[in-house]
Design an enzyme around this catalytic site. Structure first.
Site, PDB file in Angstrom:
ATOM      1  CG  MET A  82      -1.901  -1.176   1.238  1.00 35.88           C
ATOM      2  SD  MET A  82      -2.935  -1.270  -0.229  1.00 35.88           S
ATOM      3  CE  MET A  82      -3.874   0.228  -0.036  1.00 35.88           C
ATOM      4  NE  ARG A  83       5.768   3.640   2.645  1.00 36.48           N
ATOM      5  CZ  ARG A  83       5.623   4.892   3.057  1.00 36.48           C
ATOM      6  NH1 ARG A  83       4.547   5.231   3.755  1.00 36.48           N
ATOM      7  NH2 ARG A  83       6.531   5.812   2.806  1.00 36.48           N
ATOM      8  CG  ASN A  97       0.559  -4.663  -7.940  1.00 36.02           C
ATOM      9  OD1 ASN A  97       0.443  -5.240  -6.866  1.00 36.02           O
ATOM     10  ND2 ASN A  97      -0.293  -3.726  -8.322  1.00 36.02           N
ATOM     11  CG  HIS A  99      -5.058  -2.816 -10.212  1.00 33.42           C
ATOM     12  ND1 HIS A  99      -4.867  -2.004  -9.117  1.00 33.42           N
ATOM     13  CD2 HIS A  99      -6.144  -2.330 -10.874  1.00 33.42           C
ATOM     14  CE1 HIS A  99      -5.806  -1.060  -9.113  1.00 33.42           C
ATOM     15  NE2 HIS A  99      -6.592  -1.243 -10.168  1.00 33.42           N
ATOM     16  CG  ASP A 140      -2.499   0.639 -10.334  1.00 31.94           C
ATOM     17  OD1 ASP A 140      -1.870  -0.269  -9.758  1.00 31.94           O
ATOM     18  OD2 ASP A 140      -3.396   1.305  -9.783  1.00 31.94           O
ATOM     19  CB  ALA A 168      -9.769 -13.956 -11.722  1.00 36.61           C
TER      20      ALA A 168
END
Length: 204
Positions: A82-83, A97, A99, A140, A168
């Site tokens: 979360m950083r 990552n 998302h 992102d 998923a």
């Protein structure tokens, strides 16, 4: 072939726990080198202790970089981190990552967890899903490695939609990491794809 995998987390560590399960099942050729949390109270640290994995609580970019380098990590997986962290050059194309949306929709600062699913429902989307991407630059925005679509049902609420997307994620994320480890991830410019290990036979 096996790779040393670093983990970044800030919360319960369920995504990390799934990767551990995939390793134990022989579907992910990796070993956990280090689990880094941004919060001392993160539940993922307790999971890491139960698994016997080394841990560190770090928030500064330089400290994170140095800790993973010292651990011998070859790849780094964000698992609910979360950083903001823009990896330095030594980690180029080696930090991934997952998302909970089909990027580039519902992305950027503030779009995480239920905030994403609430926005998807508020916009009346018929499809959502998850995206695995490289971490570089702003939130992102790194190149996409793989995506999986998930239907949005007319009676969904954020909890039911989250459960479908998380399933998923549990399938796609370790599959992409495994492709990176085994060299099956191919690239042309900004476009990435996974080679099919068992192509369908063609008619002769």
């Amino acid at each position: 072939m096996s790779a040393r995998l670093g983990i970044l987390l800030s919360g319960r560590g369920s995504t990390y726990d799934n990767l551990v399960a995939q390793i134990a099942a022989g579907r992910l050729d990796a070993e956990i080198a280090l689990v880094v949390s941004s919060r001392r109270s993160a539940g993922g640290l307790a999971r890491a202790a139960a698994h016997g994995h080394p841990t560190a609580v770090l928030r500064e970019a330089d400290a994170i970089d140095q800790a993973f380098a010292a651990s011998g990590a070859e790849l780094i997986a964000m698992c609910g981190w979360m950083r903001y962290w823009d990896p330095p050059p030594r980690w180029h194309e080696r930090v991934v990552n997952v998302h909970p949306s089909l990027l580039p929709s519902f992305a950027g600062k503030g779009f995480y967890g239920h905030h994403v699913h609430e926005a998807v429902l508020a916009h009346g989307c018929k499809l959502t899903g998850c995206s695995v991407h490289l971490v570089q630059g702003d939130y992102d925005t790194g190149p996409l490695l793989a995506q999986r679509a998930v239907p949005v049902h007319s009676d969904d609420d954020p909890d039911s939609l989250a459960a479908r997307v998380q399933q998923a994620e549990r399938d796609l994320y370790p599959a992409v990491i495994q492709a990176l480890i085994t060299g099956r991830m191919r690239r042309q410019g900004r476009h990435y794809w996974i080679d099919d290990p068992d192509p369908a036979p063609t008619d002769s």
